[in-house]
Design an enzyme around this catalytic site. Structure first.
Site, PDB file in Angstrom:
ATOM      1  N   ARG A  30      16.629  37.448  92.531  1.00 41.60           N
ATOM      2  CA  ARG A  30      15.292  37.005  92.130  1.00 41.60           C
ATOM      3  C   ARG A  30      15.105  37.160  90.621  1.00 41.60           C
ATOM      4  O   ARG A  30      15.545  38.143  90.030  1.00 41.60           O
ATOM      5  CB  ARG A  30      14.217  37.807  92.882  1.00 41.60           C
ATOM      6  CG  ARG A  30      14.201  37.494  94.349  1.00 41.60           C
ATOM      7  CD  ARG A  30      12.893  37.848  95.025  1.00 41.60           C
ATOM      8  NE  ARG A  30      13.058  37.773  96.471  1.00 41.60           N
ATOM      9  CZ  ARG A  30      12.997  36.639  97.173  1.00 41.60           C
ATOM     10  NH1 ARG A  30      12.731  35.490  96.559  1.00 41.60           N
ATOM     11  NH2 ARG A  30      13.181  36.652  98.478  1.00 41.60           N
ATOM     12  N   ASP A  31      14.425  36.169  90.031  1.00 37.74           N
ATOM     13  CA  ASP A  31      14.119  36.212  88.602  1.00 37.74           C
ATOM     14  C   ASP A  31      13.128  37.351  88.344  1.00 37.74           C
ATOM     15  O   ASP A  31      12.181  37.563  89.109  1.00 37.74           O
ATOM     16  CB  ASP A  31      13.521  34.871  88.165  1.00 37.74           C
ATOM     17  CG  ASP A  31      13.477  34.721  86.657  1.00 37.74           C
ATOM     18  OD1 ASP A  31      14.229  33.884  86.126  1.00 37.74           O
ATOM     19  OD2 ASP A  31      12.685  35.437  86.006  1.00 37.74           O
ATOM     20  N   ASN A  88      18.831  25.426  82.054  1.00 38.59           N
ATOM     21  CA  ASN A  88      18.557  25.318  80.628  1.00 38.59           C
ATOM     22  C   ASN A  88      19.848  25.558  79.856  1.00 38.59           C
ATOM     23  O   ASN A  88      20.615  26.464  80.186  1.00 38.59           O
ATOM     24  CB  ASN A  88      17.514  26.355  80.207  1.00 38.59           C
ATOM     25  CG  ASN A  88      16.176  26.131  80.895  1.00 38.59           C
ATOM     26  OD1 ASN A  88      15.779  24.994  81.115  1.00 38.59           O
ATOM     27  ND2 ASN A  88      15.495  27.209  81.244  1.00 38.59           N
ATOM     28  N   GLU A  96      17.539  31.315  77.455  1.00 34.72           N
ATOM     29  CA  GLU A  96      17.357  32.651  76.874  1.00 34.72           C
ATOM     30  C   GLU A  96      18.534  33.573  77.171  1.00 34.72           C
ATOM     31  O   GLU A  96      18.882  34.415  76.354  1.00 34.72           O
ATOM     32  CB  GLU A  96      16.064  33.285  77.399  1.00 34.72           C
ATOM     33  CG  GLU A  96      14.819  32.636  76.802  1.00 34.72           C
ATOM     34  CD  GLU A  96      13.544  33.128  77.433  1.00 34.72           C
ATOM     35  OE1 GLU A  96      13.595  34.056  78.261  1.00 34.72           O
ATOM     36  OE2 GLU A  96      12.487  32.558  77.087  1.00 34.72           O
ATOM     37  N   VAL A  97      19.090  33.453  78.353  1.00 33.44           N
ATOM     38  CA  VAL A  97      20.195  34.344  78.747  1.00 33.44           C
ATOM     39  C   VAL A  97      21.499  33.541  78.715  1.00 33.44           C
ATOM     40  O   VAL A  97      21.653  32.571  79.467  1.00 33.44           O
ATOM     41  CB  VAL A  97      19.964  34.942  80.151  1.00 33.44           C
ATOM     42  CG1 VAL A  97      21.157  35.805  80.555  1.00 33.44           C
ATOM     43  CG2 VAL A  97      18.680  35.752  80.184  1.00 33.44           C
ATOM     44  N   HIS A 101      23.134  29.706  84.435  1.00 37.80           N
ATOM     45  CA  HIS A 101      22.379  30.002  85.654  1.00 37.80           C
ATOM     46  C   HIS A 101      21.556  28.805  86.076  1.00 37.80           C
ATOM     47  O   HIS A 101      21.113  28.010  85.262  1.00 37.80           O
ATOM     48  CB  HIS A 101      21.481  31.237  85.463  1.00 37.80           C
ATOM     49  CG  HIS A 101      20.631  31.177  84.231  1.00 37.80           C
ATOM     50  ND1 HIS A 101      21.103  31.468  82.977  1.00 37.80           N
ATOM     51  CD2 HIS A 101      19.331  30.855  84.068  1.00 37.80           C
ATOM     52  CE1 HIS A 101      20.142  31.351  82.083  1.00 37.80           C
ATOM     53  NE2 HIS A 101      19.041  30.958  82.722  1.00 37.80           N
ATOM     54  N   HIS A 103      18.107  27.824  88.046  1.00 38.09           N
ATOM     55  CA  HIS A 103      16.822  28.309  88.561  1.00 38.09           C
ATOM     56  C   HIS A 103      16.479  27.508  89.824  1.00 38.09           C
ATOM     57  O   HIS A 103      16.507  26.273  89.801  1.00 38.09           O
ATOM     58  CB  HIS A 103      15.692  28.058  87.558  1.00 38.09           C
ATOM     59  CG  HIS A 103      15.799  28.788  86.255  1.00 38.09           C
ATOM     60  ND1 HIS A 103      15.038  29.906  85.972  1.00 38.09           N
ATOM     61  CD2 HIS A 103      16.533  28.551  85.151  1.00 38.09           C
ATOM     62  CE1 HIS A 103      15.305  30.316  84.732  1.00 38.09           C
ATOM     63  NE2 HIS A 103      16.196  29.519  84.212  1.00 38.09           N
TER      64      HIS A 103
END
Ligand code: DGP
Length: 115
Positions: A30-31, A88, A96-97, A101, A103
Site C-alpha cells: 500500500r502507498d 510516472n 518521486e521515487v 512502480h 500505481h
C-alpha cells in the site's frame, strides 16, 4: 538491491510496509500517502530506476506487474467499479521515487482528463 533505495528496502523487508503480494519477481504494497481508498504500488523486486531502464530481459517482471492487477483489483473489490493505472517517469512525469512502480488507484471516481 540499491542500498539507498526505499523501495528496494521495502522489497527486502528492511523497511516496513503493508505488503499485499510478493513473489520472486514483483512486490505489491500500500502507498504511504494514498490518494484514493485503494492505492497500491506494484514494483519489480530487482532495482530499475524507471521505465527508461526497461529492456527485453525485464519482460517477465513487467508482465507480472500488469497481470497481478486484476487479482489485486478483485481483492480490493474495485474490479467492477474500475480503477486507474499510473507509471510516472522522470521529472516531467513527477516521479518521486526512482525505483520503477505502477500505481493502482481506485475506490473513487477519478478526475478526467489526465494531467
Ligand atoms: P511517484 O511520484 O510516482 O514516484 O510515487 C511515489 C509514491 O511512493 C508516492 O505515492 C508515495 C509513495 N511512497 C513514498 N515513500 C514511501 C514509503 O516509504 N512507503 C510506501 N508504502 N510508499 C511510499
Amino acid at each position: 538491491m540499491t542500498e539507498s533505495c526505499i523501495f528496494c528496502k521495502i522489497v527486502d523487508g528492511e523497511l516496513p510496509s503493508t505488503q499485499l503480494y510478493q513473489d520472486e519477481l514483483v512486490t505489491a504494497f500500500r502507498d504511504l500517502h494514498p490518494v484514493a481508498p485503494t492505492h497500491i504500488l506494484i514494483v519489480p523486486n530487482a532495482h530499475l530506476a524507471s521505465t527508461n531502464d526497461l529492456t527485453p530481459e525485464h519482460a517477465e517482471a513487467a508482465g507480472r506487474m500488469l497481470t497481478l492487477v486484476p487479482e489485486l483489483a478483485r481483492q480490493e473489490d474495485i474490479a467492477e467499479s474500475g480503477y486507474r493505472l499510473v507509471m510516472n517517469t522522470g521529472a516531467d512525469g513527477r516521479q518521486e521515487v526512482p525505483h520503477m512502480h505502477l500505481h493502482l488507484i481506485g475506490g473513487r471516481r477519478m478526475q478526467h482528463p489526465l494531467g
